[in-house]
Scaffold this active site. Structure first.
Site, PDB file in Angstrom:
ATOM      1  N   ASP A 187      11.023   0.087   5.173  1.00 57.76           N
ATOM      2  CA  ASP A 187      11.523   1.255   5.906  1.00 57.76           C
ATOM      3  C   ASP A 187      12.668   0.866   6.835  1.00 57.76           C
ATOM      4  O   ASP A 187      13.600   1.639   7.051  1.00 57.76           O
ATOM      5  CB  ASP A 187      10.406   1.927   6.709  1.00 57.76           C
ATOM      6  CG  ASP A 187       9.439   2.715   5.835  1.00 57.76           C
ATOM      7  OD1 ASP A 187       9.748   2.951   4.647  1.00 57.76           O
ATOM      8  OD2 ASP A 187       8.369   3.103   6.348  1.00 57.76           O
ATOM      9  N   SER A 233       2.523   4.838   1.237  1.00 58.00           N
ATOM     10  CA  SER A 233       3.037   5.367   2.495  1.00 58.00           C
ATOM     11  C   SER A 233       1.848   5.847   3.316  1.00 58.00           C
ATOM     12  O   SER A 233       0.887   6.393   2.763  1.00 58.00           O
ATOM     13  CB  SER A 233       3.991   6.525   2.182  1.00 58.00           C
ATOM     14  OG  SER A 233       4.404   7.157   3.351  1.00 58.00           O
ATOM     15  N   SER A 234       1.877   5.619   4.610  1.00 57.27           N
ATOM     16  CA  SER A 234       0.847   6.072   5.553  1.00 57.27           C
ATOM     17  C   SER A 234      -0.490   5.346   5.417  1.00 57.27           C
ATOM     18  O   SER A 234      -1.478   5.766   6.020  1.00 57.27           O
ATOM     19  CB  SER A 234       0.615   7.592   5.449  1.00 57.27           C
ATOM     20  OG  SER A 234       1.823   8.289   5.677  1.00 57.27           O
ATOM     21  N   LYS A 252       0.155  -0.072   6.767  1.00 54.57           N
ATOM     22  CA  LYS A 252       0.811  -1.384   6.644  1.00 54.57           C
ATOM     23  C   LYS A 252       1.579  -1.769   7.897  1.00 54.57           C
ATOM     24  O   LYS A 252       1.445  -2.892   8.389  1.00 54.57           O
ATOM     25  CB  LYS A 252       1.766  -1.405   5.443  1.00 54.57           C
ATOM     26  CG  LYS A 252       1.116  -1.132   4.115  1.00 54.57           C
ATOM     27  CD  LYS A 252       2.138  -1.078   2.987  1.00 54.57           C
ATOM     28  CE  LYS A 252       3.263  -0.110   3.203  1.00 54.57           C
ATOM     29  NZ  LYS A 252       2.889   1.306   3.313  1.00 54.57           N
ATOM     30  N   GLY A 281       0.841  -1.190   0.000  1.00 55.98           N
ATOM     31  CA  GLY A 281       0.000   0.000   0.000  1.00 55.98           C
ATOM     32  C   GLY A 281       0.873   1.235   0.000  1.00 55.98           C
ATOM     33  O   GLY A 281       2.093   1.151   0.133  1.00 55.98           O
TER      34      GLY A 281
END
Length: 191
Positions: free
Chosen positions: A39, A13-14, A17, A11
């Protein structure tokens, strides 16, 4: 040794997940799962400033190494929850090439654009507009085993949905179908 299962969360960013992954580690009770997040791999990189070309090359190597790390952990029998952003077509293609498609439960993590923008602003650690930029890219392949929406369900509810679905993975999996369609892998597609 049997290969491990891979729950692959994709998905923007933000989108939620990482929150879902943390909840999955809490609710999954039929194995030992590890959360591997792109990340986390990015955070291991040197902090010195890199030129645009050098940074692009380093990021590509990082992602390719991340994909192979997932494959190696699963091959050793570990169950994995992957947290990734497939915002460039080569990332999905590379994952399709290195991961055993029958072991992957491919989960699309969705969130409405206005909520993504709100979360991005609240986080403060992402460039403004990153999620909006990724929005049309990450799901462009159009095939998942399961999809969840963090705009209408909590990370815990999404994790429970994934847990309940895991024993009922489809055959063929989304990764098998995508590998067939995008890589021309004409191995057996069972139905």
């Amino acid at each position: 040794m049997a290969p491990g299962r891979i729950i692959f969360l994709n998905g923007t960013s933000s989108s939620g997940k990482s929150s879902i992954a943390r909840e999955l580690l809490d609710v999954l009770d039929d194995g030992v799962f590890f959360h591997l997040a792109v990340d986390g791999f990015n955070a291991m990189r040197t902090k010195r400033a890199l030129g645009a070309e050098e940074l692009d090359a380093a990021l590509r190597r990082t992602r390719a190494g991340f994909h192979r790390s997932i494959a190696a952990m699963a091959e050793a029998g570990n169950d994995i929850v992957v947290d990734h952003v497939l915002s460039e077509p080569w990332r999905l293609l590379d994952c399709l090439a290195v991961l055993r498609p029958e072991d992957v439960l491919f989960v699309g993590v969705h969130c409405p654009p206005d909520e993504l923008a709100r979360r991005e602003l609240a986080r403060g650690d992402r460039p403004p507009g990153l999620a909006a930029h990724q929005y049309g890219l990450v799901h462009s392949h159009g095939d998942y085993d399961l999809e969840c929406d963090t705009g209408t369900a909590s990370p815990r509810e999404c994790a429970r949905q994934i847990k309940d679905f895991l024993p009922h993975r489809p055959d063929p999996t989304a990764f098998t179908r995508l590998r067939h369609r995008l890589l021309g892998d004409h191995g057996p597609l069972t139905a």
